[in-house]
Motif scaffolding. Structure first.
Motif, short mmCIF file in Angstrom:
data_model
loop_
_atom_site.label_atom_id
_atom_site.label_comp_id
_atom_site.label_asym_id
_atom_site.label_seq_id
_atom_site.Cartn_x
_atom_site.Cartn_y
_atom_site.Cartn_z
N PHE A 95 -3.65 -6.67 -14.24
CA PHE A 95 -3.96 -5.80 -15.15
C PHE A 95 -2.89 -4.54 -14.82
O PHE A 95 -2.02 -4.60 -14.18
N ALA A 96 -2.88 -3.46 -15.93
CA ALA A 96 -2.08 -2.65 -15.90
C ALA A 96 -2.36 -1.57 -14.81
O ALA A 96 -3.55 -0.66 -14.79
N LEU A 97 -1.72 -1.37 -13.79
CA LEU A 97 -1.90 -0.31 -12.95
C LEU A 97 -1.58 0.97 -13.30
O LEU A 97 -0.73 1.13 -14.11
N VAL A 98 -2.24 1.99 -12.85
CA VAL A 98 -1.54 3.30 -12.83
C VAL A 98 -0.58 3.63 -11.71
O VAL A 98 -0.71 3.25 -10.67
N VAL A 99 0.60 3.87 -12.10
CA VAL A 99 1.83 4.15 -11.29
C VAL A 99 2.34 5.27 -11.41
O VAL A 99 2.81 5.71 -12.69
N PRO A 100 2.24 6.35 -10.38
CA PRO A 100 2.85 7.61 -10.40
C PRO A 100 4.23 7.56 -10.55
O PRO A 100 4.98 6.58 -10.38
N GLN A 101 4.90 8.72 -11.29
CA GLN A 101 6.32 8.61 -11.31
C GLN A 101 6.94 8.66 -9.96
O GLN A 101 8.05 7.75 -9.91
N ASP A 102 6.44 9.13 -8.84
CA ASP A 102 7.06 8.84 -7.55
C ASP A 102 6.05 8.13 -6.73
O ASP A 102 5.25 9.02 -6.14
N VAL A 103 6.37 7.04 -6.30
CA VAL A 103 5.39 6.24 -5.43
C VAL A 103 6.12 6.40 -3.91
O VAL A 103 7.21 6.07 -3.68
N PRO A 104 5.18 6.88 -2.80
CA PRO A 104 5.96 7.03 -1.57
C PRO A 104 5.71 5.76 -0.87
O PRO A 104 5.04 4.81 -1.58
N TYR A 105 6.28 5.66 0.12
CA TYR A 105 6.25 4.34 1.02
C TYR A 105 4.92 4.68 1.97
O TYR A 105 4.90 5.78 2.54
N THR A 106 4.57 3.52 2.43
CA THR A 106 3.63 3.66 3.46
C THR A 106 4.26 4.09 4.77
O THR A 106 5.21 3.96 4.92
N ARG A 107 3.32 5.11 5.36
CA ARG A 107 3.95 5.60 6.38
C ARG A 107 4.43 4.89 7.59
O ARG A 107 4.14 3.82 8.02
N GLU A 108 5.61 5.54 8.32
CA GLU A 108 6.02 4.55 9.59
C GLU A 108 5.09 4.91 10.77
O GLU A 108 4.51 5.89 10.71
N PRO A 109 5.03 3.92 11.34
CA PRO A 109 4.26 3.79 12.65
C PRO A 109 4.93 4.78 13.61
O PRO A 109 6.16 4.71 13.85
N THR A 110 4.13 5.45 14.35
CA THR A 110 5.08 6.26 15.54
C THR A 110 5.36 5.18 16.69
O THR A 110 4.64 4.21 16.75
N ALA A 111 6.30 5.77 17.62
CA ALA A 111 6.66 4.91 18.57
C ALA A 111 5.30 4.72 19.65
O ALA A 111 5.24 3.21 19.94
N LYS A 112 4.29 5.50 19.65
CA LYS A 112 3.11 5.04 20.46
C LYS A 112 2.39 3.90 19.76
O LYS A 112 1.94 3.06 20.29
N GLU A 113 2.21 3.96 18.44
CA GLU A 113 1.53 3.20 17.65
C GLU A 113 2.10 1.85 17.51
O GLU A 113 1.48 0.90 17.72
N LEU A 114 3.48 1.83 17.63
CA LEU A 114 4.04 0.43 17.71
C LEU A 114 3.90 -0.17 18.87
O LEU A 114 3.69 -1.32 19.01
N ARG A 115 3.82 0.70 19.86
CA ARG A 115 3.88 -0.02 21.23
C ARG A 115 2.41 -0.54 21.46
O ARG A 115 2.23 -1.51 22.10
N LEU A 116 1.50 0.25 20.89
CA LEU A 116 -0.03 -0.34 21.10
C LEU A 116 -0.30 -1.68 20.47
O LEU A 116 -0.78 -2.45 20.77
#
Length: 246
Positions: free
Chosen positions: A204-225
C-alpha cells in the motif's frame, strides 16, 4: 564499531518503551524481548518484565515479584501494559491479522488464531514487530482483523477510547501513524535501507516524509549490553540476518 541490522532492530524495539514508566512490557519474539530488557537496563528502569507465566523478572531472568493471571488481566484492562505483538498481515491503518490467510470460512492457511489481539489493541498501547518486511505482510487489506486498526477504532469511539498503536518495527525500518488520517508513516529507516526498498516491499502507499531519518545508533553501553549481557550467543542474527543494502 560496525552495528548490525539486528542490533538496530533491538534499539528500535527498545525505544517503544521509552518514557513508559512503571508498566508491564509484553514483548513477543526474540528481538522485542531483547529491546524490552535493554530499555529496562538503560532509559526505562521502572519497566516491569514478565517470564510469560506468573513471575515478574529482572533483565537477567531472576525473579523479582509475583504476577498472578488475575493481576495480569487487571493491568491489561487498566491500560498499564504495552504489548509488542507479531503480525502475519498488517494494513495502512494498523489492522493486524494473526489468525488465517484467505477467506475465513475456508482459509488457505490457518495461523495462531485471534487470541488476545483485539483486547490488547482496545485496552492498552500496542506495537508490532515484523522480522521480514514484505508485501505478504504489509498488505492493502488484512484477510481477518485480529488487532484493531485506527479506521475501525474510529467507528466505535466509546469502546476504543484507549486505542493506541505506538509503532511498527520491521527489519527495514520503523513506522507510526502520526498522520491526519492515522495511516501508516515511515518514521525511520535502518541504516543501509533506502526508501524505495521499503516502498517495493509494501503493498500500500506509505506516507513518506520528505526527509526520513535513520534509526538511531546504539550507544557504546547499549551495544555492550546487547552483545555481552543480553544475547552473547548472537541469536538476534538468526532472526534478522545481515541483508544487502538498498
Amino acid at each position: 564499531m560496525s552495528v548490525t541490522r539486528a542490533e538496530y532492530c533491538v534499539i528500535a524495539c527498545a525505544e517503544t518503551w521509552r518514557g513508559a514508566g512503571e508498566i508491564l512490557a509484553s514483548p513477543m519474539g526474540l528481538i522485542p524481548s531483547l529491546g524490552a530488557r535493554l530499555a529496562r537496563l538503560t532509559f526505562a528502569p521502572d519497566l516491569l518484565l514478565t517470564d510469560g507465566e506468573a513471575t515478574l523478572v529482572r533483565p537477567d531472568g531472576t525473579p523479582e515479584g509475583w504476577l498472578p493471571y488475575r493481576q495480569h488481566l487487571a493491568l491489561v484492562a487498566g491500560g498499564r501494559r504495552h504489548v509488542m505483538m507479531g503480525a502475519s498481515q498488517i494494513d495502512r491503518f494498523g489492522n493486524q491479522n494473526i489468525s488465517c490467510v484467505g477467506d475465513w470460512a475456508r482459509p488457505r492457511r490457518q495461523l495462531l488464531g485471534v487470541r488476545g489481539a483485539t483486547l490488547n489493541t482496545l485496552n492498552n498501547p500496542t506495537s508490532y514487530w515484523v522480522p521480514r518486511h514484505s508485501r505478504r505482510v504489509f498488505v492493502e487489506q488484512v484477510d481477518m482483523v485480529c488487532g484493531v486498526g485506527y479506521d475501525r477504532a474510529a467507528r466505535h469511539p466509546d469502546t476504543a477510547r484507549y486505542h493506541h498503536i505506538a509503532r511498527v518495527v520491521s527489519d527495514l525500518g520503523v513506522f507510526d501513524f502520526a498522520t491526519p488520517d492515522h495511516t501508516m508513516r515511515l518514521a525511520s529507516l535502518h541504516p543501509g535501507v533506502g526508501v524505495e526498498r521499503v516502498r517495493e516491499a509494501t503493498d500500500f502507499a506509505l506516507v513518506v516524509p520528505q526527509d526520513v531519518p535513520y534509526t538511531r545508533e546504539p550507544t557504546a553501553k547499549e551495544l555492550r549490553l546487547i552483545r555481552e549481557v543480553l544475547d552473547p550467543g548472537g541469536a538476534r542474527a538468526r532472526e534478522v540476518p545481515e541483508a544487502v543494502s538498498g
